[in-house]
Design a protein around this motif. Structure first.
Motif, PDB file in Angstrom:
ATOM      1  N   LEU A  42       0.830  -1.204   0.000  1.00  0.00           N
ATOM      2  CA  LEU A  42       0.000   0.000   0.000  1.00  0.00           C
ATOM      3  C   LEU A  42       0.868   1.258   0.000  1.00  0.00           C
ATOM      4  CD1 LEU A  42      -2.850  -0.856   2.554  1.00  0.00           C
ATOM      5  CD2 LEU A  42      -3.115  -0.486   0.087  1.00  0.00           C
ATOM      6  N   ALA A  43       1.932   1.258   0.776  1.00  0.00           N
ATOM      7  CA  ALA A  43       2.814   2.423   0.869  1.00  0.00           C
ATOM      8  C   ALA A  43       3.402   2.773  -0.492  1.00  0.00           C
ATOM      9  CB  ALA A  43       3.928   2.149   1.880  1.00  0.00           C
ATOM     10  N   TRP A  44       3.921   1.768  -1.160  1.00  0.00           N
ATOM     11  CA  TRP A  44       4.537   2.007  -2.472  1.00  0.00           C
ATOM     12  C   TRP A  44       3.481   2.414  -3.496  1.00  0.00           C
ATOM     13  CZ3 TRP A  44       4.233   0.099  -7.460  1.00  0.00           C
ATOM     14  CH2 TRP A  44       5.282   0.464  -8.310  1.00  0.00           C
ATOM     15  N   GLY A  45       2.349   1.702  -3.515  1.00  0.00           N
ATOM     16  CA  GLY A  45       1.311   1.987  -4.491  1.00  0.00           C
ATOM     17  C   GLY A  45       0.717   3.377  -4.331  1.00  0.00           C
TER      18      GLY A  45
ATOM     19  N   VAL B 186      -6.255   3.601   6.680  1.00  0.00           N
ATOM     20  CA  VAL B 186      -7.635   3.132   6.523  1.00  0.00           C
ATOM     21  C   VAL B 186      -7.690   1.875   5.657  1.00  0.00           C
ATOM     22  CG1 VAL B 186      -9.898   3.700   5.555  1.00  0.00           C
ATOM     23  CG2 VAL B 186      -8.655   5.401   6.909  1.00  0.00           C
ATOM     24  N   LEU B 187      -6.944   1.873   4.569  1.00  0.00           N
ATOM     25  CA  LEU B 187      -6.915   0.684   3.700  1.00  0.00           C
ATOM     26  C   LEU B 187      -6.263  -0.495   4.406  1.00  0.00           C
ATOM     27  CD1 LEU B 187      -5.993   2.299   0.256  1.00  0.00           C
ATOM     28  CD2 LEU B 187      -8.183   1.299   0.932  1.00  0.00           C
TER      29      LEU B 187
ATOM     30  N   ILE C 231      -6.730  -4.365  13.284  1.00  0.00           N
ATOM     31  CA  ILE C 231      -6.019  -3.300  13.996  1.00  0.00           C
ATOM     32  C   ILE C 231      -4.509  -3.482  13.916  1.00  0.00           C
ATOM     33  CG2 ILE C 231      -5.630  -2.299  16.293  1.00  0.00           C
ATOM     34  CD1 ILE C 231      -8.601  -2.911  16.878  1.00  0.00           C
ATOM     35  N   GLU C 232      -4.053  -4.716  14.024  1.00  0.00           N
ATOM     36  CA  GLU C 232      -2.608  -4.971  14.019  1.00  0.00           C
ATOM     37  C   GLU C 232      -1.986  -4.657  12.663  1.00  0.00           C
ATOM     38  OE1 GLU C 232       0.639  -5.626  16.293  1.00  0.00           O
ATOM     39  OE2 GLU C 232      -1.415  -5.870  17.007  1.00  0.00           O
ATOM     40  N   VAL C 233      -2.709  -4.971  11.590  1.00  0.00           N
ATOM     41  CA  VAL C 233      -2.195  -4.680  10.254  1.00  0.00           C
ATOM     42  C   VAL C 233      -2.206  -3.184   9.984  1.00  0.00           C
ATOM     43  CG1 VAL C 233      -2.645  -4.915   7.769  1.00  0.00           C
ATOM     44  CG2 VAL C 233      -2.766  -6.928   9.253  1.00  0.00           C
TER      45      VAL C 233
END
Length: 290
Positions: free
Chosen positions: A63-66, A213-214, A238-240
């Motif tokens: 998600l960070a990279w995208g 959120v994602l 929550i952990e993810v």
């Protein structure tokens, strides 16, 4: 007498290693509050723990990279967002899981395991995802995480075992100390980048919010697809979605000094994920478990 402007100037001039020391204080407090029984969950429920950690170290980095590519963030902000995504879970996720009436043992086990894996996976994933944009010293990051995260935790656990009576009294004050340290980290980073923040602040704030959120959403959807129990779904959600973003800010300040803005995503995430985490926890707590 020092006035307020002198104090602000001093904060701006603080070197990156001070941020690492402040994070070490937070990790030491985590060690003081850690019980050896917290690690037994890894042996008793390895499938759940490995599934959760695999989800965290794939969903959040991807998600960070995208998102960074989608919003066209510059190299400094991209590496900052990637650092957040590649970091382990933090203790705030355990508090939120408890509030959400989720599987607290699973959450604690995931936090402990992902923290132990961080010296290896965080530098490696950062190198793979951001190495083409900026120079990533993976070995330096490995050593830095050992010093800033694992060593303080081990020291905290050791002190607790050697001096249980003193530790029991000290633990009552550690949340306040940890909060003060995190606030200082945020202040140092924000004041050091205030002149550049206006240009990219809105875009990176939006990316950070979407990232969190994602992450929360995909964590829950994955657990649902795998037909895990509702308490496990809440814990995985929550952990993810919640990261040790203080570590991300510390690594950015220590290893990407040429890119001061790289620490900003970690700071914004540190504030935002506590807001979103509390909201999600209240939402879960108000629902009946199926």
């Amino acid at each position: 007498m020092l006035n307020q402007y002198t104090c602000l100037a001093a904060l701006v001039a603080v070197p990156g290693w001070v941020v690492s020391v402040l994070l070490g204080v937070v990790m030491f407090g985590m060690g003081l509050a850690t019980k050896l029984d917290d690690f037994k969950i890894v042996l008793s429920r390895p499938k759940d723990i490995l599934l959760g950690c695999a989800a965290q170290f794939t969903i959040m980095p991807a998600l960070a990279w995208g998102l960074s590519r989608l919003f066209g963030l510059d190299d400094a902000l991209t590496v900052g967002v990637v650092l957040v995504g590649c970091c382990p879970g933090g203790t705030a996720s355990n508090v939120m899981t408890f509030m959400a009436k989720g599987d607290l043992a699973l959450s604690v086990g995931m936090t402990a395991t992902s923290t132990m894996l961080a010296p290896f996976l965080t530098p490696l994933l950062t190198l793979l995802l951001a190495g083409k944009a900026v120079e990533v010293d993976a070995v330096g990051m490995f050593i830095g995480i050992l010093w800033v995260v694992l060593l303080p935790i081990v020291l905290g656990i050791s002190v607790k075992r050697l001096f249980p009576a003193v530790t029991e009294r000290a633990v009552k004050f550690m949340p306040m100390v940890s909060t003060a340290a995190i606030v200082l980290i945020i202040a140092i980073v924000l004041l050091g980048t205030a002149d550049r923040l206006a240009s990219g602040g809105i875009a990176v704030a939006l990316v950070v919010v979407l990232h969190n959120v994602l992450g929360l959403s995909l964590g829950y959807l994955l657990a649902t697809a795998l037909r895990l129990s509702e308490p496990k779904r809440r814990a995985l959600c929550i952990e993810v979605g919640m990261q040790n973003s203080g570590l991300a800010a510390s690594l950015a300040a220590a290893h990407f000094a040429a890119y001061p803005m790289a620490a900003i995503p970690g700071v914004i995430f540190s504030v935002w994920h506590n807001i979103s985490g509390a909201f999600v926890a209240r939402l879960f707590a108000s629902r009946k478990q199926g």
